[in-house]
Design an enzyme around this catalytic site. Structure first.
Site, PDB file in Angstrom:
ATOM      1  N   HIS A   1       0.856  -1.198   0.000  1.00  0.00           N
ATOM      2  CA  HIS A   1       0.000   0.000   0.000  1.00  0.00           C
ATOM      3  C   HIS A   1       0.883   1.237   0.000  1.00  0.00           C
ATOM      4  O   HIS A   1       2.105   1.136   0.141  1.00  0.00           O
ATOM      5  CB  HIS A   1      -0.997  -0.023   1.155  1.00  0.00           C
ATOM      6  CG  HIS A   1      -0.397   0.020   2.539  1.00  0.00           C
ATOM      7  ND1 HIS A   1       0.478  -0.926   3.015  1.00  0.00           N
ATOM      8  CD2 HIS A   1      -0.575   0.903   3.569  1.00  0.00           C
ATOM      9  CE1 HIS A   1       0.806  -0.649   4.266  1.00  0.00           C
ATOM     10  NE2 HIS A   1       0.192   0.460   4.623  1.00  0.00           N
TER      11      HIS A   1
ATOM     12  N   HIS B   1       1.174   3.830   2.032  1.00  0.00           N
ATOM     13  CA  HIS B   1       1.635   4.537   3.231  1.00  0.00           C
ATOM     14  C   HIS B   1       3.161   4.626   3.185  1.00  0.00           C
ATOM     15  O   HIS B   1       3.842   3.696   2.739  1.00  0.00           O
ATOM     16  CB  HIS B   1       1.186   3.801   4.498  1.00  0.00           C
ATOM     17  CG  HIS B   1      -0.235   4.111   4.891  1.00  0.00           C
ATOM     18  ND1 HIS B   1      -0.984   3.301   5.693  1.00  0.00           N
ATOM     19  CD2 HIS B   1      -1.030   5.173   4.567  1.00  0.00           C
ATOM     20  CE1 HIS B   1      -2.194   3.839   5.859  1.00  0.00           C
ATOM     21  NE2 HIS B   1      -2.243   4.972   5.176  1.00  0.00           N
TER      22      HIS B   1
ATOM     23  N   ASP C   1       5.599   4.307   5.208  1.00  0.00           N
ATOM     24  CA  ASP C   1       6.492   3.322   5.842  1.00  0.00           C
ATOM     25  C   ASP C   1       6.616   2.039   5.022  1.00  0.00           C
ATOM     26  O   ASP C   1       7.362   1.134   5.394  1.00  0.00           O
ATOM     27  CB  ASP C   1       6.051   3.017   7.284  1.00  0.00           C
ATOM     28  CG  ASP C   1       4.626   2.520   7.404  1.00  0.00           C
ATOM     29  OD1 ASP C   1       3.758   3.028   6.670  1.00  0.00           O
ATOM     30  OD2 ASP C   1       4.365   1.608   8.220  1.00  0.00           O
ATOM     31  N   HIS C   2       5.904   1.986   3.877  1.00  0.00           N
ATOM     32  CA  HIS C   2       6.010   0.812   2.995  1.00  0.00           C
ATOM     33  C   HIS C   2       6.476   1.191   1.584  1.00  0.00           C
ATOM     34  O   HIS C   2       6.628   0.342   0.728  1.00  0.00           O
ATOM     35  CB  HIS C   2       4.649   0.096   2.886  1.00  0.00           C
ATOM     36  CG  HIS C   2       4.188  -0.451   4.186  1.00  0.00           C
ATOM     37  ND1 HIS C   2       4.169  -1.794   4.470  1.00  0.00           N
ATOM     38  CD2 HIS C   2       3.765   0.189   5.310  1.00  0.00           C
ATOM     39  CE1 HIS C   2       3.733  -1.973   5.708  1.00  0.00           C
ATOM     40  NE2 HIS C   2       3.485  -0.791   6.239  1.00  0.00           N
TER      41      HIS C   2
ATOM     42  N   HIS D   1      -7.310  -2.070   5.469  1.00  0.00           N
ATOM     43  CA  HIS D   1      -6.466  -1.072   6.122  1.00  0.00           C
ATOM     44  C   HIS D   1      -7.064   0.294   5.813  1.00  0.00           C
ATOM     45  O   HIS D   1      -8.111   0.378   5.172  1.00  0.00           O
ATOM     46  CB  HIS D   1      -5.038  -1.255   5.576  1.00  0.00           C
ATOM     47  CG  HIS D   1      -3.992  -0.507   6.326  1.00  0.00           C
ATOM     48  ND1 HIS D   1      -3.946  -0.438   7.692  1.00  0.00           N
ATOM     49  CD2 HIS D   1      -2.905   0.207   5.883  1.00  0.00           C
ATOM     50  CE1 HIS D   1      -2.902   0.286   8.052  1.00  0.00           C
ATOM     51  NE2 HIS D   1      -2.262   0.691   6.976  1.00  0.00           N
TER      52      HIS D   1
ATOM     53  N   ASP E   1      -0.278  -3.968   5.799  1.00  0.00           N
ATOM     54  CA  ASP E   1      -0.921  -3.769   7.097  1.00  0.00           C
ATOM     55  C   ASP E   1      -2.386  -4.195   6.982  1.00  0.00           C
ATOM     56  O   ASP E   1      -2.988  -4.018   5.926  1.00  0.00           O
ATOM     57  CB  ASP E   1      -0.880  -2.297   7.475  1.00  0.00           C
ATOM     58  CG  ASP E   1       0.545  -1.762   7.620  1.00  0.00           C
ATOM     59  OD1 ASP E   1       1.499  -2.552   7.559  1.00  0.00           O
ATOM     60  OD2 ASP E   1       0.697  -0.540   7.754  1.00  0.00           O
TER      61      ASP E   1
ATOM     62  N   HIS F   1       5.942  -5.333  12.224  1.00  0.00           N
ATOM     63  CA  HIS F   1       5.229  -4.052  12.160  1.00  0.00           C
ATOM     64  C   HIS F   1       4.847  -3.582  13.557  1.00  0.00           C
ATOM     65  O   HIS F   1       3.740  -3.107  13.813  1.00  0.00           O
ATOM     66  CB  HIS F   1       3.992  -4.161  11.251  1.00  0.00           C
ATOM     67  CG  HIS F   1       3.539  -2.816  10.732  1.00  0.00           C
ATOM     68  ND1 HIS F   1       2.603  -2.060  11.377  1.00  0.00           N
ATOM     69  CD2 HIS F   1       3.897  -2.099   9.637  1.00  0.00           C
ATOM     70  CE1 HIS F   1       2.397  -0.942  10.687  1.00  0.00           C
ATOM     71  NE2 HIS F   1       3.191  -0.942   9.632  1.00  0.00           N
TER      72      HIS F   1
HETATM   73 ZN   LIG Z   1       2.700   0.290   7.992  1.00  0.00          ZN
HETATM   74 ZN   LIG Z   2      -0.256   1.339   6.610  1.00  0.00          ZN
END
Ligand SMILES: [Zn+2]
Ligand SMILES: [Zn+2]
Length: 305
Positions: free
Chosen positions: A64, A66, A68-69, A144, A214, A272
């Site tokens: 996805h 976001h 942090d990915h 998510h 996530d 995570h």
């Molecule tokens: Zn994440």
């Molecule tokens: Zn996320």
């Protein structure tokens, strides 16, 4: 023995990077090929720290969008161009990834030295997205705050293996071995038919790896990941903060373990983790109340199956 299925954790913490707590990324080695799953900030540095030959990566899977990915992707792609890569890369990512990257390339005057292909993901059903000679990859639709998929990597069945004792007993000439391994029957010197199964062992059992991050607790994924060799499932929270799961659309370690148990997977890798927790052993302890085979993801750790 077949080639090992290897998962190297480059980062396994949630949104706020800290020293030794990096955002999500992992390298999966399946039948000798390297796949990159998610690409949080700093992934290219982690690849170097782990001495991974990242120029060999041909497939990148993004769960996805976001940060942090995903925020490490532009840096990694640019570096590969600086290294004069020519082999194509395919990125499997949600709608929007291509547009974001193209704007970054445009305004930074970046022209890649290699072809970049995109497979845009938008289905909410599991679909086959990658079909290679030795493995396939399917999506695992997750739930998510933004559109998210996990990925299921499944090895294809290998060749049958020669039963050396049996071929010797039956005095089969070496010239036939290649045909036998390819599944053919043999005619012996006296003209009788020797069935392939008589002189071979079955191929090694296929291994599979399910990556789920996530997501909130989502039992719908169980049929898709059933009997996987290993499952990585996010466990952002401990039970103490379970109330935060609904709002943030994340899971607890115990919920991840419940999914692992219901799906009858071989091992569950937790990761995570929220930055609020100091002791990762608490995740293992809570998860083990549901499911025995718990592994804790840590940066620079490699799991071999
Ligand atoms: Zn994440
Ligand atoms: Zn996320």
């Amino acid at each position: 023995m077949s080639a090992p299925l290897k998962i190297t954790i480059l980062g396994c913490h949630s949104a706020t990077p800290k020293t030794n707590a990096y955002p999500t990324s992992q390298i999966v080695e399946v039948r000798g090929q390297l796949l990159l799953i998610d690409c949080g900030e700093g992934t290219q540095v982690r690849l170097r720290e782990n001495s991974i030959k990242f120029n060999q990566v041909k497939h990148i899977f993004i769960s996805h969008l976001h940060g942090d990915h995903f925020y490490g992707l532009i840096g990694l792609l640019s570096t590969l161009s600086l290294l004069n890569r020519t082999t194509p890369i395919t990125i499997y990512a949600p709608e929007g990834a291509q547009e974001i990257l193209n704007i970054q390339f445009k305004y930074s005057g970046t022209y890649l030295s290699y072809p970049l292909h995109f497979v845009e993901l938008k289905s909410t059903k599991s679909e086959l997205i990658c079909d290679e000679e030795k493995f396939i990859v399917k999506t695992i639709p997750l739930e998510h705050r933004v559109y998210t998929n996990g990925f299921l990597i499944v090895e294809k069945e290998g060749k049958r293996k020669l039963n050396l004792q049996k071929v010797e007993e039956l005095k089969i000439d070496k010239a036939y071995f290649k045909k036998i391994v390819n599944g053919e029957d043999v005619i012996s010197d006296d003209g009788s038919l020797i069935k392939n199964e008589e002189v071979t062992f079955p191929p090694d059992p296929v291994k599979s790896y399910a990556y789920c991050s996530d997501t909130t607790y989502k039992p719908d994924i169980i049929p898709i990941i059933k009997n996987a060799t290993a499952l990585y499932h996010e466990s952002t929270f401990l039970e103490l903060h379970k109330n935060l799961c609904a709002k943030t659309k994340h899971s607890t370690a115990k919920q991840a373990a419940s999914i692992a148990k219901q799906a009858n997977v071989g091992h569950l890798i937790l990761g995570h983790y929220s930055a609020r927790y100091k002791n990762l052993d608490d995740f293992k302890a809570e998860a083990q109340t549901e499911f025995e085979n718990i592994l804790l993801a840590k940066s620079r750790k490699t799991f071999v199956f």
